[in-house]
Write an enzyme that holds these catalytic residues in place. Structure first.
Site, mmCIF file in Angstrom:
data_model
loop_
_atom_site.group_PDB
_atom_site.id
_atom_site.type_symbol
_atom_site.label_atom_id
_atom_site.label_comp_id
_atom_site.label_asym_id
_atom_site.label_seq_id
_atom_site.Cartn_x
_atom_site.Cartn_y
_atom_site.Cartn_z
ATOM 1 N N HIS A 112 -3.379 43.722 20.450
ATOM 2 C CA HIS A 112 -4.167 42.889 21.355
ATOM 3 C C HIS A 112 -5.246 43.817 21.927
ATOM 4 O O HIS A 112 -5.051 44.440 22.974
ATOM 5 C CB HIS A 112 -3.296 42.306 22.463
ATOM 6 C CG HIS A 112 -2.150 41.488 21.954
ATOM 7 N ND1 HIS A 112 -2.277 40.159 21.619
ATOM 8 C CD2 HIS A 112 -0.860 41.821 21.687
ATOM 9 C CE1 HIS A 112 -1.107 39.693 21.198
ATOM 10 N NE2 HIS A 112 -0.240 40.691 21.219
ATOM 11 N N THR A 113 -6.357 43.927 21.208
ATOM 12 C CA THR A 113 -7.370 44.919 21.562
ATOM 13 C C THR A 113 -8.002 44.679 22.926
ATOM 14 O O THR A 113 -8.446 45.634 23.562
ATOM 15 C CB THR A 113 -8.472 44.997 20.486
ATOM 16 O OG1 THR A 113 -9.052 43.712 20.318
ATOM 17 C CG2 THR A 113 -7.902 45.484 19.163
ATOM 18 N N CYS A 114 -8.059 43.449 23.380
ATOM 19 C CA CYS A 114 -8.639 43.175 24.705
ATOM 20 C C CYS A 114 -7.813 43.829 25.811
ATOM 21 O O CYS A 114 -8.327 44.118 26.891
ATOM 22 C CB CYS A 114 -8.706 41.671 24.970
ATOM 23 S SG CYS A 114 -9.816 40.798 23.874
ATOM 24 N N PHE A 115 -6.527 44.040 25.533
ATOM 25 C CA PHE A 115 -5.616 44.571 26.543
ATOM 26 C C PHE A 115 -5.094 45.968 26.203
ATOM 27 O O PHE A 115 -4.208 46.475 26.887
ATOM 28 C CB PHE A 115 -4.431 43.606 26.720
ATOM 29 C CG PHE A 115 -4.853 42.205 27.023
ATOM 30 C CD1 PHE A 115 -5.392 41.878 28.256
ATOM 31 C CD2 PHE A 115 -4.762 41.214 26.059
ATOM 32 C CE1 PHE A 115 -5.804 40.587 28.529
ATOM 33 C CE2 PHE A 115 -5.172 39.921 26.325
ATOM 34 C CZ PHE A 115 -5.697 39.602 27.573
#
Length: 147
Positions: A112-115
């Site tokens: 989950h690259t956003c996080f």
């Protein structure tokens, strides 16, 4: 227009980043000490997290470490002030996170690259963790998805 587009077309975005920016120098102690454990790893980290860090520290070369970082965060770059300053896509500090999940529900690690987060299944063996993590990184770098 410095580099003709046909020369760039042979690279995927991740390869291009590594080619242009080079391999980062990743301080494993900094990375490990600035990692948050959540999910089923929060209360009882156990053997899976030990195996994970042993594989990354002892078996991965700098390129594989950079690919793992890229898989989880979207970039292979380490902040100049270290992992404590890792930012999410909104510009706020978001520590690298390993979220423990059930391996029967999620057979492969997911990012989950956003996080700046990896969902890491609780594999029963180190061998399975090694194989599934390598497969996830390979699929990511070749732009295949496992869903």
């Amino acid at each position: 227009d410095v580099i003709p587009e046909p020369f760039l077309a042979v690279f995927d975005p991740n390869e291009l980043e590594l080619t242009l920016c080079g391999l980062p120098s990743i301080d494993m102690d900094d990375w490990m000490s600035n990692t948050v454990l959540t999910g089923n790893l929060k209360k009882q980290p156990g053997k899976v997290i030990k195996w994970f860090w042993k594989i990354v520290r002892d078996e991965y070369d700098q390129e594989m470490k950079a690919r793992l970082l890229q898989f989880a965060t979207g970039t292979s770059g380490v902040p100049s002030k270290g992992f404590a300053c890792l930012q999410g896509n909104d510009g706020n500090i978001k520590r690298f996170t390993i979220h423990g999940v059930d391996h029967l529900q999620y057979p492969y690690p997911r990012a989950h690259t956003c996080f700046n987060r990896i969902d890491l299944p609780n594999y029963p063996t180190k061998k399975e963790l090694r194989e599934k993590l390598k497969a996830a990184l390979t699929m990511y770098s070749s732009r295949f998805d496992m869903e």
